[in-house]
Design an enzyme around this catalytic site. Sequence first.
Site, PDB file in Angstrom:
ATOM      1  N   LYS A  35     -54.135 110.849  82.655  1.00 38.19           N
ATOM      2  CA  LYS A  35     -55.513 111.007  82.200  1.00 38.19           C
ATOM      3  C   LYS A  35     -55.839 109.879  81.226  1.00 38.19           C
ATOM      4  O   LYS A  35     -55.060 109.598  80.319  1.00 38.19           O
ATOM      5  CB  LYS A  35     -55.641 112.368  81.508  1.00 38.19           C
ATOM      6  CG  LYS A  35     -57.027 112.677  80.969  1.00 38.19           C
ATOM      7  CD  LYS A  35     -57.101 114.106  80.440  1.00 38.19           C
ATOM      8  CE  LYS A  35     -56.682 114.222  78.992  1.00 38.19           C
ATOM      9  NZ  LYS A  35     -57.632 113.695  78.007  1.00 38.19           N
ATOM     10  N   ASP A  64     -61.263 110.888  81.873  1.00 38.11           N
ATOM     11  CA  ASP A  64     -61.726 111.962  80.999  1.00 38.11           C
ATOM     12  C   ASP A  64     -62.932 111.464  80.207  1.00 38.11           C
ATOM     13  O   ASP A  64     -62.852 111.193  79.016  1.00 38.11           O
ATOM     14  CB  ASP A  64     -60.598 112.390  80.055  1.00 38.11           C
ATOM     15  CG  ASP A  64     -61.018 113.567  79.193  1.00 38.11           C
ATOM     16  OD1 ASP A  64     -62.100 114.125  79.435  1.00 38.11           O
ATOM     17  OD2 ASP A  64     -60.246 113.924  78.279  1.00 38.11           O
ATOM     18  N   LYS A  66     -65.743 113.151  79.939  1.00 39.67           N
ATOM     19  CA  LYS A  66     -66.545 114.292  79.467  1.00 39.67           C
ATOM     20  C   LYS A  66     -68.035 114.009  79.674  1.00 39.67           C
ATOM     21  O   LYS A  66     -68.854 114.108  78.761  1.00 39.67           O
ATOM     22  CB  LYS A  66     -66.221 114.637  78.021  1.00 39.67           C
ATOM     23  CG  LYS A  66     -64.791 115.162  77.869  1.00 39.67           C
ATOM     24  CD  LYS A  66     -64.557 115.896  76.565  1.00 39.67           C
ATOM     25  CE  LYS A  66     -63.159 116.502  76.525  1.00 39.67           C
ATOM     26  NZ  LYS A  66     -62.090 115.478  76.581  1.00 39.67           N
ATOM     27  N   ALA A  68     -71.831 114.255  80.350  1.00 34.94           N
ATOM     28  CA  ALA A  68     -72.765 115.320  79.979  1.00 34.94           C
ATOM     29  C   ALA A  68     -74.181 114.747  80.011  1.00 34.94           C
ATOM     30  O   ALA A  68     -74.850 114.625  78.988  1.00 34.94           O
ATOM     31  CB  ALA A  68     -72.427 115.875  78.598  1.00 34.94           C
ATOM     32  N   ASP A  69     -74.611 114.359  81.197  1.00 35.58           N
ATOM     33  CA  ASP A  69     -75.905 113.692  81.340  1.00 35.58           C
ATOM     34  C   ASP A  69     -76.618 114.254  82.566  1.00 35.58           C
ATOM     35  O   ASP A  69     -76.119 115.190  83.206  1.00 35.58           O
ATOM     36  CB  ASP A  69     -75.678 112.179  81.470  1.00 35.58           C
ATOM     37  CG  ASP A  69     -76.797 111.369  80.833  1.00 35.58           C
ATOM     38  OD1 ASP A  69     -77.976 111.743  81.021  1.00 35.58           O
ATOM     39  OD2 ASP A  69     -76.499 110.366  80.173  1.00 35.58           O
ATOM     40  N   TYR A  72     -78.164 111.894  88.011  1.00 39.27           N
ATOM     41  CA  TYR A  72     -78.262 110.497  88.431  1.00 39.27           C
ATOM     42  C   TYR A  72     -77.322 109.597  87.632  1.00 39.27           C
ATOM     43  O   TYR A  72     -76.586 108.783  88.202  1.00 39.27           O
ATOM     44  CB  TYR A  72     -79.721 110.027  88.288  1.00 39.27           C
ATOM     45  CG  TYR A  72     -79.941 108.561  88.538  1.00 39.27           C
ATOM     46  CD1 TYR A  72     -79.810 108.039  89.822  1.00 39.27           C
ATOM     47  CD2 TYR A  72     -80.271 107.704  87.499  1.00 39.27           C
ATOM     48  CE1 TYR A  72     -80.000 106.681  90.054  1.00 39.27           C
ATOM     49  CE2 TYR A  72     -80.474 106.347  87.725  1.00 39.27           C
ATOM     50  CZ  TYR A  72     -80.340 105.841  89.003  1.00 39.27           C
ATOM     51  OH  TYR A  72     -80.526 104.506  89.230  1.00 39.27           O
ATOM     52  N   GLN A 180     -50.687 119.267  69.422  1.00 41.92           N
ATOM     53  CA  GLN A 180     -51.811 120.130  69.050  1.00 41.92           C
ATOM     54  C   GLN A 180     -51.438 121.606  68.911  1.00 41.92           C
ATOM     55  O   GLN A 180     -52.264 122.430  68.536  1.00 41.92           O
ATOM     56  CB  GLN A 180     -52.964 119.975  70.045  1.00 41.92           C
ATOM     57  CG  GLN A 180     -53.792 118.708  69.828  1.00 41.92           C
ATOM     58  CD  GLN A 180     -54.801 118.505  70.942  1.00 41.92           C
ATOM     59  OE1 GLN A 180     -55.781 119.217  71.054  1.00 41.92           O
ATOM     60  NE2 GLN A 180     -54.549 117.520  71.790  1.00 41.92           N
ATOM     61  N   GLY A 181     -50.198 121.967  69.238  1.00 41.30           N
ATOM     62  CA  GLY A 181     -49.738 123.301  68.870  1.00 41.30           C
ATOM     63  C   GLY A 181     -49.281 124.236  69.976  1.00 41.30           C
ATOM     64  O   GLY A 181     -48.486 125.131  69.718  1.00 41.30           O
TER      65      GLY A 181
END
Lengths: 227, 227
Positions: A35, A64, A66, A68-69, A72, A180-181
Amino acid sequence: MTLIIALDPPMNIDDIVEWSLNIIRSTFEVSSGYKIGLPFILRAGADGVKEIARAVSGKLLIADLKLADIGYIMSLTARFMSTLGVNAIIAHGFVGFKGALEELKSTCDNVNMKLILVLAMSHPGASEIMEKVFDDMLKLAERVSPWGAVLPATNTKLITRARNALGKQIKILAPGVGVQGAKPGEALCAGADFEIVGRAITRVSNPKEAAFKMIEEQKQRLRLCQH
Amino acid sequence: MTLIIALDPPMNIDDIVEWSLNIIRSTFEVSSGYKIGLPFILRAGADGVKEIARAVSGKLLIADLKLADIGYIMSLTARFMSTLGVNAIIAHGFVGFKGALEELKSTCDNVNMKLILVLAMSHPGASEIMEKVFDDMLKLAERVSPWGAVLPATNTKLITRARNALGKQIKILAPGVGVQGAKPGEALCAGADFEIVGRAITRVSNPKEAAFKMIEEQKQRLRLCQH
């Protein structure tokens, strides 16, 4: 296989492509794919991404971004990434279906790219707005019918809810394992198909050993939870 | 000034940097700045963006990346864009404050970059999830205190609600004027500070004339609504 490796190079690395190729070579046997994120893609440029795509060939290479648009704009981006050899792309579920993910899904199908939707995130601020609409996100995912969905390994309850709602058709990818846990295998036990691991593999002296150990730990935990 | 120009080159243009420089030269007098999106940035590459930043110098150059990630990743991206000469960046309010926009705001302040938050969008799918949490988005914007906020020119009620909630400190930028349906000046009348115009200026035979005409139409409508 159940391991996807996030290529997040340290800031002080000059040649992030070479850094990535080393990680890819030493972990290729045990990973399902890799990724790369927006900062990586911007730094590596189109030629850098192409070089990584050649090395990853046959496995997942997930952008990756993300996204968010509107549909088009997301489609333009997906088409461009596809020309570089990227075969999977991450977008946010919250932008909705009509005029957004409906169009992106169709573009991804056309260029033979896997669409992966973020349905939840794990940072503290995710509870402020995103988690309030988690049920809507699950409905949206059923409607879009993407190849995969991203849910945090650190919140196994959400993984199980998503698995129950979405059935077995949609792959669940869980980041947050290691630094991160979340412990290796926890997300798999909750219903995830892949765990995404970054620094716990890429920032150690022996990435190959760390990746093999991660797979072993996943298997151990799966043996426990499947009884 | 009240006009920001979105540089969305047609797909069949080979040299999008040269295409952009032409638009910038012919509209420089009447624009407050320019907006470039993710597909543009990927296609132009780092050197292309730098060239545009030099041409735009002294005005806004907004990277419309619609960032929606954890704070660390968004900050890496903002820092990188800053090194290219970009002086404003768009992120989604949806990801929340803690571990996300809190960190990005601090990074933007450090590198002297303007942060602009998307609070609402105008495509049909925006009503499926995003609009349900619009009140949370407004509260989030008060908490982050960004330089600006994006609200659709095609939904002037949301602009007015945002203006009332956020006061005069936060600039409101409204895309959707022209081809997408909003008339010049409508968003300004509802409380916006800038209207973002793309194709109605960039895809006509005389962009300079179109930009001047747009400004005139904004003024005319403002005269009507301010009485």
